[in-house]
Scaffold this motif. Structure first.
Motif, PDB file in Angstrom:
ATOM      1  N   SER A 244      -5.427  13.811  13.036  1.00  0.00           N
ATOM      2  CA  SER A 244      -6.222  14.561  14.011  1.00  0.00           C
ATOM      3  C   SER A 244      -6.898  13.589  14.960  1.00  0.00           C
ATOM      4  N   ASP A 245      -7.556  14.140  15.976  1.00  0.00           N
ATOM      5  CA  ASP A 245      -8.323  13.298  16.885  1.00  0.00           C
ATOM      6  C   ASP A 245      -9.494  12.634  16.162  1.00  0.00           C
ATOM      7  N   VAL A 246     -10.074  13.332  15.195  1.00  0.00           N
ATOM      8  CA  VAL A 246     -11.241  12.780  14.491  1.00  0.00           C
ATOM      9  C   VAL A 246     -10.861  11.522  13.729  1.00  0.00           C
ATOM     10  N   ASN A 247      -9.744  11.542  13.007  1.00  0.00           N
ATOM     11  CA  ASN A 247      -9.342  10.362  12.211  1.00  0.00           C
ATOM     12  C   ASN A 247      -8.371   9.453  12.954  1.00  0.00           C
ATOM     13  N   HIS A 248      -8.212   9.685  14.256  1.00  0.00           N
ATOM     14  CA  HIS A 248      -7.335   8.862  15.097  1.00  0.00           C
ATOM     15  C   HIS A 248      -5.892   8.842  14.570  1.00  0.00           C
ATOM     16  N   GLY A 249      -5.503   9.935  13.930  1.00  0.00           N
ATOM     17  CA  GLY A 249      -4.131  10.045  13.442  1.00  0.00           C
ATOM     18  C   GLY A 249      -3.848   9.271  12.172  1.00  0.00           C
ATOM     19  N   GLN A 250      -4.879   8.742  11.516  1.00  0.00           N
ATOM     20  CA  GLN A 250      -4.691   7.895  10.328  1.00  0.00           C
ATOM     21  C   GLN A 250      -5.189   8.624   9.079  1.00  0.00           C
ATOM     22  N   THR A 251      -4.358   8.614   8.037  1.00  0.00           N
ATOM     23  CA  THR A 251      -4.686   9.328   6.807  1.00  0.00           C
ATOM     24  C   THR A 251      -4.405   8.448   5.604  1.00  0.00           C
ATOM     25  N   ILE A 252      -4.982   8.828   4.453  1.00  0.00           N
ATOM     26  CA  ILE A 252      -4.699   8.066   3.237  1.00  0.00           C
ATOM     27  C   ILE A 252      -3.229   8.224   2.845  1.00  0.00           C
ATOM     28  N   ASN A 253      -2.633   9.359   3.160  1.00  0.00           N
ATOM     29  CA  ASN A 253      -1.201   9.522   2.917  1.00  0.00           C
ATOM     30  C   ASN A 253      -0.404   8.566   3.802  1.00  0.00           C
ATOM     31  N   GLY A 254      -0.810   8.447   5.063  1.00  0.00           N
ATOM     32  CA  GLY A 254      -0.111   7.542   5.970  1.00  0.00           C
ATOM     33  C   GLY A 254      -0.152   6.108   5.495  1.00  0.00           C
ATOM     34  N   TYR A 255      -1.291   5.706   4.934  1.00  0.00           N
ATOM     35  CA  TYR A 255      -1.388   4.332   4.424  1.00  0.00           C
ATOM     36  C   TYR A 255      -0.371   4.100   3.312  1.00  0.00           C
ATOM     37  N   TRP A 256      -0.361   4.964   2.321  1.00  0.00           N
ATOM     38  CA  TRP A 256       0.519   4.728   1.167  1.00  0.00           C
ATOM     39  C   TRP A 256       1.987   4.910   1.527  1.00  0.00           C
ATOM     40  N   MET A 257       2.281   5.807   2.441  1.00  0.00           N
ATOM     41  CA  MET A 257       3.664   5.967   2.893  1.00  0.00           C
ATOM     42  C   MET A 257       4.134   4.719   3.621  1.00  0.00           C
ATOM     43  N   GLU A 258       3.266   4.144   4.454  1.00  0.00           N
ATOM     44  CA  GLU A 258       3.629   2.934   5.188  1.00  0.00           C
ATOM     45  C   GLU A 258       3.871   1.768   4.231  1.00  0.00           C
ATOM     46  N   GLN A 259       2.987   1.599   3.265  1.00  0.00           N
ATOM     47  CA  GLN A 259       3.127   0.474   2.339  1.00  0.00           C
ATOM     48  C   GLN A 259       4.362   0.598   1.453  1.00  0.00           C
ATOM     49  N   SER A 260       4.704   1.824   1.102  1.00  0.00           N
ATOM     50  CA  SER A 260       5.812   2.048   0.165  1.00  0.00           C
ATOM     51  C   SER A 260       7.121   2.397   0.864  1.00  0.00           C
ATOM     52  N   ARG A 261       7.106   2.517   2.206  1.00  0.00           N
ATOM     53  CA  ARG A 261       8.279   2.949   2.980  1.00  0.00           C
ATOM     54  C   ARG A 261       8.797   4.292   2.462  1.00  0.00           C
ATOM     55  N   GLY A 262       7.837   5.191   2.198  1.00  0.00           N
ATOM     56  CA  GLY A 262       8.209   6.536   1.781  1.00  0.00           C
ATOM     57  C   GLY A 262       8.422   6.708   0.296  1.00  0.00           C
ATOM     58  N   GLU A 263       8.173   5.680  -0.499  1.00  0.00           N
ATOM     59  CA  GLU A 263       8.327   5.813  -1.949  1.00  0.00           C
ATOM     60  C   GLU A 263       7.179   6.605  -2.568  1.00  0.00           C
ATOM     61  N   PHE A 264       5.955   6.463  -2.024  1.00  0.00           N
ATOM     62  CA  PHE A 264       4.773   7.074  -2.624  1.00  0.00           C
ATOM     63  C   PHE A 264       3.896   7.649  -1.532  1.00  0.00           C
ATOM     64  N   GLY A 265       3.411   8.866  -1.745  1.00  0.00           N
ATOM     65  CA  GLY A 265       2.527   9.479  -0.766  1.00  0.00           C
ATOM     66  C   GLY A 265       1.658  10.546  -1.395  1.00  0.00           C
ATOM     67  N   ILE A 266       0.609  10.920  -0.675  1.00  0.00           N
ATOM     68  CA  ILE A 266      -0.301  11.980  -1.115  1.00  0.00           C
ATOM     69  C   ILE A 266       0.249  13.290  -0.558  1.00  0.00           C
ATOM     70  N   THR A 267       0.915  14.037  -1.393  1.00  0.00           N
ATOM     71  CA  THR A 267       1.639  15.215  -0.913  1.00  0.00           C
ATOM     72  C   THR A 267       0.765  16.453  -0.801  1.00  0.00           C
ATOM     73  N   GLU A 268      -0.332  16.499  -1.549  1.00  0.00           N
ATOM     74  CA  GLU A 268      -1.140  17.715  -1.526  1.00  0.00           C
ATOM     75  C   GLU A 268      -2.574  17.367  -1.903  1.00  0.00           C
ATOM     76  N   VAL A 269      -3.530  17.944  -1.162  1.00  0.00           N
ATOM     77  CA  VAL A 269      -4.951  17.839  -1.497  1.00  0.00           C
ATOM     78  C   VAL A 269      -5.537  19.244  -1.405  1.00  0.00           C
ATOM     79  N   ASP A 270      -6.071  19.734  -2.497  1.00  0.00           N
ATOM     80  CA  ASP A 270      -6.730  21.041  -2.525  1.00  0.00           C
ATOM     81  C   ASP A 270      -8.237  20.844  -2.494  1.00  0.00           C
ATOM     82  N   ALA A 271      -8.917  21.637  -1.677  1.00  0.00           N
ATOM     83  CA  ALA A 271     -10.358  21.491  -1.477  1.00  0.00           C
ATOM     84  C   ALA A 271     -11.131  22.478  -2.342  1.00  0.00           C
TER      85      ALA A 271
END
Length: 655
Positions: free
Chosen positions: A119-146
């Motif tokens: 989003s604009d608030v997080n400048h397009g950066q997410t914790i899922n994006g971090y782990w996906m980038e580091q793992s090249r798609g091997e590991f990611g945060i697929t779901e967060v329930d509030a």
């Protein structure tokens, strides 16, 4: 994609420039280093410093990882502390929030979206994006329930003053006990039952701040002494001290110290950008690699800004002193990538991604040469994500002499490292907030352990610092104007640690370890058409150069292109019959000299690598000097690094 050596680009540009200057015999064109070190301090970084990875956005939720991770986010506040994000913009004592307020009933969903949805608030950066980038798609945060929000039964300070010797600083003289996790979980379990089995982790977001992000900024940085703390920052009981003990130093303001320290349970305040770091602990069982920078005798950091499991978790706009911002869109919002050792531990890299060498085998095979691609992207064809050199052979494997960390703050501690690693850092993706581009060289431990001595800490990555001297930079200015320097143990001392190719870069292009009998070379750098960086590196044993018969030929040019003389170096080695192409090379050390008056000659790189049977051009640049002119003989000398008895000279006369 084809890579273009930077030196080749320089040659073409100079040749083109020279053709437009035919009336001159000699150019005075200034030639710069091929790989200048350009360190940018964390304090000076903004969101403008972010450079996206070409062709893919790992934060895109439509890209699914091979291994998904499901989290529950539970938001809680306190009778004495509302959510910061619900207050008017900039209205709280710390100067937050940075955006317009969110309704309390929407807080859990807001933070859920903040951490997982670009989003604009997080400048397009997410914790899922971090782990996906580091793992090249091997590991990611697929779901967060509030879940929530909920209000806890105790005041914030009843949870926050139960750590780091803070029990004696409560307003009512009570002694808080226990952590908040049990109370948090009891609230949402009362409504939904025990849902923990449905999630890989529970992320508990609590109103207010992580003490780790405010203890210094709203303690010793804001007040000259603990006696200077005003009532609004002090204990609500006016008869009590306005300061409180804290983790690293003797005091901070009561208001800052009453906060909790985020931990790997995962429990985080609203200013916390280190959730990715805590997930490293929780999801992959990797420990911290960070020191205590504030207590004497000082101990140098392990990997500093170059790894997320050290203080690289503080990377982001504004650096470590901007971790108090709510929401977490400044320091710690863009953690560094993971070093080779940790990506291997997390199964983000395979053996095919790594060139694995050994100290003993290098003495038999001769030196090895490889290309390494920037760690933020997949390695190019024929290149590697990193190189590992095992410290094998007779015990002890790490033969570094033991020294006393109390006397040497740069001591790596107990010499029980298992291997060297080399990798390339480029400031793109999450590595945009690393302080430099270049080659990262480190010693690593297979298993985590303390590094021994005074102020010991858990250490498994030890970066080899190309600039071990004090960086000599101010940490902060006290209110009275006194400048406080960064200690020798500050993680930012490693900002200039990377190695660079070529001469006059401002850094080093080689490293010699006489105790472990290894020599490392940073030979050249390349960029592909999208600007992605890779380096050619070499590793040599000091105990043997292999069975290949070394021979080469160095030839002077027959003519010159204005200010460039292109010498030719051909590798005429007789191969030793080794299968791996990484051993089918030799490295040559170059030097240039002149005889006569009126010209200056220089090379941009002291090292050259040539494969067996191949040849390359070595550019020598020359320019006019003040004074009388005469015929000048330019002589290039080349010496084999594998067999220093193999030495050749070639000369060219400039009229």
């Amino acid at each position: 994609m084809k890579k273009i050596p930077v030196l080749f680009i320089l040659v073409l540009l100079l040749a083109f420039w020279g053709c437009s200057q035919k009336e001159k015999k000699v150019s005075v064109k200034k030639v710069g280093p091929i790989d200048p070190q350009m360190v940018q301090d964390q304090d000076d970084m903004t969101w403008e410093d972010y450079k996206p990875i070409p062709e893919i956005s790992w934060a895109d939720p439509s890209i699914k990882p091979k291994r998904g991770f499901k989290m529950a986010l539970v938001a809680v506040d306190f009778p004495d502390q509302p959510f910061v994000i619900t207050q008017p913009k900039g209205s709280d004592l710390f100067g937050n929030p940075q955006i317009d307020p969110i309704k309390r009933e929407d807080v859990a969903q807001f933070y859920r979206d903040f951490f997982i949805k670009p989003s604009d608030v997080n400048h397009g950066q997410t914790i899922n994006g971090y782990w996906m980038e580091q793992s090249r798609g091997e590991f990611g945060i697929t779901e967060v329930d509030a879940y929530g929000p909920y209000q806890l039964p105790k005041n914030l300070w009843e949870y926050g003053l139960n750590e780091w010797g803070q029990n004696d600083f409560t307003p009512d003289g009570s002694k808080p006990k226990g952590r908040m996790e049990r109370d948090v979980d009891s609230l949402w379990r009362a409504e939904y039952g025990d849902l923990r089995k449905n999630y890989d982790a529970i992320l508990r977001i609590y109103a207010s701040y992580d003490e780790t992000g405010v203890w210094q900024e709203f303690g010793e940085m804001k007040f000259n002494s603990k006696e200077d703390i005003p009532p609004e920052w002090g204990n609500p009981n006016p008869d009590k001290p306005r300061w409180v003990a804290t983790r690293y130093v003797p005091w901070t303001s009561w208001k800052a110290g009453a906060m909790q320290w985020g931990i790997s349970s995962i429990r985080q305040g609203e200013n916390s950008g280190t959730i990715t770091h805590e997930l490293g602990h929780y999801a992959f069982r990797i420990g911290d690699n960070n020191n205590n920078p504030y207590v004497e005798p000082y101990r140098r950091a392990g990997s500093g800004p170059w790894d997320m499991m050290d203080r690289g978790c503080f990377n982001g706009p504004g650096g470590p002193h901007k971790r108090w911002v709510v929401p977490a869109i400044a320091g710690a919002s863009m953690p560094a990538g993971l070093m080779v050792r940790n990506r291997m531990k997390n199964d983000f890299l395979t053996e095919d991604d790594i060139l694995r060498l050994s100290r003993d085998s290098l003495a038999v095979t001769g030196l090895a040469v490889a290309n390494i691609t920037a760690r933020a992207v997949e390695p190019f064809e024929g290149e590697y994500a990193g190189v590992i050199v095992e410290l094998d052979g007779e015990e002890p494997h790490d033969r570094t002499p033991v020294d006393d960390p109390a006397e040497n703050p740069l001591s790596p501690g107990i010499p029980n490292y298992d291997y060297y690693s080399l990798e390339v850092v480029q400031r793109i993706g999450y590595d945009s907030y690393c302080p430099d581009n270049g080659v990262l060289l480190a010693k690593n431990r297979d298993k985590e352990s303390r590094n021994g001595g005074v102020n010991q800490f858990n250490c498994f990555n030890w970066v080899i610092d190309a600039h071990p001297e004090d960086i000599n930079m101010v940490d902060y200015d006290k209110p009275n104007g006194e400048k406080v320097m960064r200690t020798i143990a500050d993680y930012r001392q490693l900002n200039d640690a990377l190695f660079h190719a070529g001469l006059n870069s401002g850094s080093e292009f080689e490293y010699d370890d006489p105790y472990n009998r290894l020599h490392f070379y940073i030979i050249d750098l390349h960029r592909n058409q999208e600007g992605i960086l890779s380096y050619t590196i070499g590793v040599k044993s000091l105990d043997g150069s292999g069975a290949a018969k070394r021979d080469f030929q160095l030839t002077a040019p027959k003519t010159t292109k204005e200010s460039v003389a292109l010498f030719t170096l051909k590798n005429k080695d007789k191969k030793a019959g080794l299968d791996a192409s990484c051993f089918d090379n030799d490295i040559y050390r170059l030097a240039v000299s002149t005889e006569g008056e009126g010209l200056k000659a220089e090379i941009l790189n002291e090292l050259a690598v040539v494969s067996s049977g191949e040849e390359i051009s070595i550019p020598v640049y020359f320019s006019e000097e003040d004074g009388e002119k005469s015929d000048v003989r330019i002589t290039l000398t080349a010496v084999s690094e594998s067999d220093p008895s193999k030495k050749m000279e070639a000369s060219y006369v400039i009229p």
